[in-house]
Design a protein around this motif. Structure first.
Motif, mmCIF file in Angstrom:
data_model
loop_
_atom_site.group_PDB
_atom_site.id
_atom_site.type_symbol
_atom_site.label_atom_id
_atom_site.label_comp_id
_atom_site.label_asym_id
_atom_site.label_seq_id
_atom_site.Cartn_x
_atom_site.Cartn_y
_atom_site.Cartn_z
ATOM 1 N N ALA A 128 7.582 8.371 3.978
ATOM 2 C CA ALA A 128 7.538 9.525 4.983
ATOM 3 C C ALA A 128 6.211 10.146 4.620
ATOM 4 O O ALA A 128 5.581 9.838 3.657
ATOM 5 C CB ALA A 128 8.900 10.712 4.399
ATOM 6 N N GLY A 129 5.543 10.737 5.679
ATOM 7 C CA GLY A 129 4.011 11.432 5.280
ATOM 8 C C GLY A 129 3.013 10.384 5.616
ATOM 9 O O GLY A 129 1.779 10.618 5.424
ATOM 10 N N THR A 130 3.300 9.272 6.342
ATOM 11 C CA THR A 130 1.826 8.334 6.214
ATOM 12 C C THR A 130 1.666 8.616 7.693
ATOM 13 O O THR A 130 2.889 8.841 8.613
ATOM 14 C CB THR A 130 2.721 7.064 6.538
ATOM 15 N N ALA A 157 0.652 -1.404 0.141
ATOM 16 C CA ALA A 157 -0.009 0.122 0.268
ATOM 17 C C ALA A 157 1.253 0.776 0.136
ATOM 18 O O ALA A 157 0.353 2.253 -0.460
ATOM 19 C CB ALA A 157 -0.956 0.140 1.216
ATOM 20 N N GLY A 158 1.953 0.806 0.723
ATOM 21 C CA GLY A 158 2.921 2.491 0.635
ATOM 22 C C GLY A 158 3.641 2.797 -0.854
ATOM 23 O O GLY A 158 3.734 3.308 -0.916
ATOM 24 N N GLU A 159 4.030 1.914 -1.294
ATOM 25 C CA GLU A 159 4.475 1.482 -2.478
ATOM 26 C C GLU A 159 3.666 1.792 -3.481
ATOM 27 O O GLU A 159 4.007 2.710 -4.737
ATOM 28 C CB GLU A 159 4.884 0.465 -2.885
ATOM 29 N N ALA A 160 2.451 1.863 -3.049
ATOM 30 C CA ALA A 160 1.051 2.571 -4.069
ATOM 31 C C ALA A 160 0.576 3.880 -4.212
ATOM 32 O O ALA A 160 0.329 4.388 -5.036
ATOM 33 C CB ALA A 160 -0.270 1.676 -4.251
ATOM 34 N N GLY A 161 1.406 4.345 -3.010
ATOM 35 C CA GLY A 161 1.656 5.965 -2.851
ATOM 36 C C GLY A 161 0.634 6.320 -1.398
ATOM 37 O O GLY A 161 -0.351 7.184 -1.448
ATOM 38 N N ILE A 162 0.263 5.168 -1.078
ATOM 39 C CA ILE A 162 -1.265 5.656 0.104
ATOM 40 C C ILE A 162 -0.565 5.608 1.592
ATOM 41 O O ILE A 162 0.095 4.927 1.812
ATOM 42 C CB ILE A 162 -2.514 4.593 0.534
ATOM 43 N N ARG A 163 -1.377 6.756 2.109
ATOM 44 C CA ARG A 163 -0.640 7.363 3.329
ATOM 45 C C ARG A 163 -1.578 7.109 4.736
ATOM 46 O O ARG A 163 -1.176 8.204 5.233
ATOM 47 C CB ARG A 163 0.423 8.636 2.922
ATOM 48 N N GLN A 164 -2.159 6.945 4.409
ATOM 49 C CA GLN A 164 -3.705 7.017 5.505
ATOM 50 C C GLN A 164 -3.850 5.207 5.851
ATOM 51 O O GLN A 164 -3.556 4.712 5.229
ATOM 52 C CB GLN A 164 -4.768 7.820 4.873
ATOM 53 N N ALA A 196 5.594 6.664 12.145
ATOM 54 C CA ALA A 196 4.959 7.446 11.525
ATOM 55 C C ALA A 196 3.830 8.908 12.515
ATOM 56 O O ALA A 196 3.729 8.585 13.566
ATOM 57 C CB ALA A 196 3.951 6.847 11.209
ATOM 58 N N ASP A 197 3.500 8.867 11.514
ATOM 59 C CA ASP A 197 2.019 10.005 12.230
ATOM 60 C C ASP A 197 1.196 9.173 13.165
ATOM 61 O O ASP A 197 0.038 8.775 12.146
ATOM 62 C CB ASP A 197 2.119 11.196 11.674
ATOM 63 N N LEU A 198 1.614 9.020 14.523
ATOM 64 C CA LEU A 198 0.124 8.679 15.371
ATOM 65 C C LEU A 198 -0.429 9.287 15.755
ATOM 66 O O LEU A 198 -0.728 9.947 16.317
ATOM 67 C CB LEU A 198 1.344 7.337 15.835
ATOM 68 N N ARG A 199 -2.104 8.430 15.421
ATOM 69 C CA ARG A 199 -3.596 8.944 15.771
ATOM 70 C C ARG A 199 -3.461 8.291 16.503
ATOM 71 O O ARG A 199 -4.444 7.339 15.575
ATOM 72 C CB ARG A 199 -4.000 10.233 14.653
#
Length: 304
Positions: free
Chosen positions: A121-123, A95-102, A150-153
């Motif tokens: 970066a940016g995930t 998914a990350g390689e496909a550009g998904i960042r959420q 990652a940006d953990l929420r």
């Protein structure tokens, strides 16, 4: 004790204990060099269930706690955790390689992917679970000095409540694709709750979103098999009847349900994952239902 629609639990009781059990499996699989989850054993130790701590630490053997030849047991569970973890880690990498960042991890439990995977970066990783579970995990990992990769929420809410609103409030963008994980979750939901959750994920997802889900057969047969396996566990101090923690009965097939709603699913049988990992296969037949388990990875293609 049988589940109810409004029951409660923690990480040491009822269905909450399954999060600790699978973390114990990940810890044991890490010891066997099948996966790499350095957070699993410390989290299990912090929960404080002696049986699970001893399994995670390698102090119990399969001969101590498992029924010989049974389709389920601590070693079978550990093998499944190794195969499942590798598969879902690969799903997120793709998914990350496909550009998904959420990324959204539903019922995140003691999952530590936000800390151990090399996210692009940016995930942003959203973890959805009960407030007490999230607070416990965050505090325990903080004591280890670890920080998220990652940006953990955190989204501290019970999935029986309005979690989509809480997810949006945490910053989830419905206009961007996301990668979702429902790992070890769906079979512990009532049939109608399973459908509702899949509908909610579909509604929240932009075109190109991805979903991975574990699909296991929670029938009277598998419930009996789970309870039979846990008999020896009670002799070692763990009083939990796994077969009573689900909601048995007919339910919609996950891959078919998703396909009817615009997803393109692919099924991977559990035994294929075990074979790919070099682990013993699940026996097949009416008295060994776990071989029917599969993993579903789907991509959303919305019409329009």
């Amino acid at each position: 004790m049988a589940r109810t629609d409004n029951d409660t639990w923690d990480l040491a009781t009822s269905v909450g204990a399954t999060a600790t059990m699978v973390a114990a499996g990940r810890a044991r699989a890490t010891r066997d060099a099948l996966i790499d989850d350095p957070f699993a054993e410390p989290l299990v130790r912090a929960v404080g269930v002696d049986f699970m701590t001893r399994w995670a630490a390698g102090e119990l053997s399969s001969a101590d706690v498992d029924v010989p030849g049974a389709p389920w047991g601590m070693q079978r569970m550990t093998d499944m955790m190794a195969a499942r973890t590798r598969y879902i880690d690969a799903f997120f990498a793709a998914a990350g390689e496909a550009g998904i960042r959420q990324v959204v991890i539903l019922a995140s439990g003691l999952d530590a992917r936000a800390y151990r995977l090399p996210w692009p970066a940016g995930t942003t990783v959203f973890e959805v679970d009960q407030p007490e579970v999230i607070a416990f995990k965050q505090a325990t990992i903080a004591e280890l000095g670890a920080t998220p990769t990652a940006d953990l929420r955190a989204v501290p809410i019970d999935l029986r409540h309005d979690w989509p609103a809480a997810l949006r409030q945490a910053g989830f963008d419905t206009g961007r694709p996301a990668a979702w994980a429902a790992e070890g979750l769906l079979g512990f939901l009532p049939a109608e709750a399973q459908d509702r959750l899949l509908d909610q994920v579909t509604e929240l997802s932009a075109d190109g979103s991805r979903l991975v889900a574990e699909v296991f057969w929670n029938t009277g047969v598998s419930g009996d098999a789970l309870n039979a396996a846990s008999g020896k566990w009670r002799e070692n101090g763990l009083d939990i009847a796994l077969g009573d923690l689900g909601f048995p009965g007919e339910r919609n097939d996950v891959a078919t349900y998703l396909a009817d709603r615009g997803w393109r699913p692919a099924r991977t049988p559990l035994n294929q994952l075990l074979a790919d990992t070099g682990l013993p296969l699940q026996p097949e037949g009416p008295d060994a239902p776990f071989a029917r388990n599969y993993y579903c990875a789907a991509v959303l293609h919305k019409a329009g």
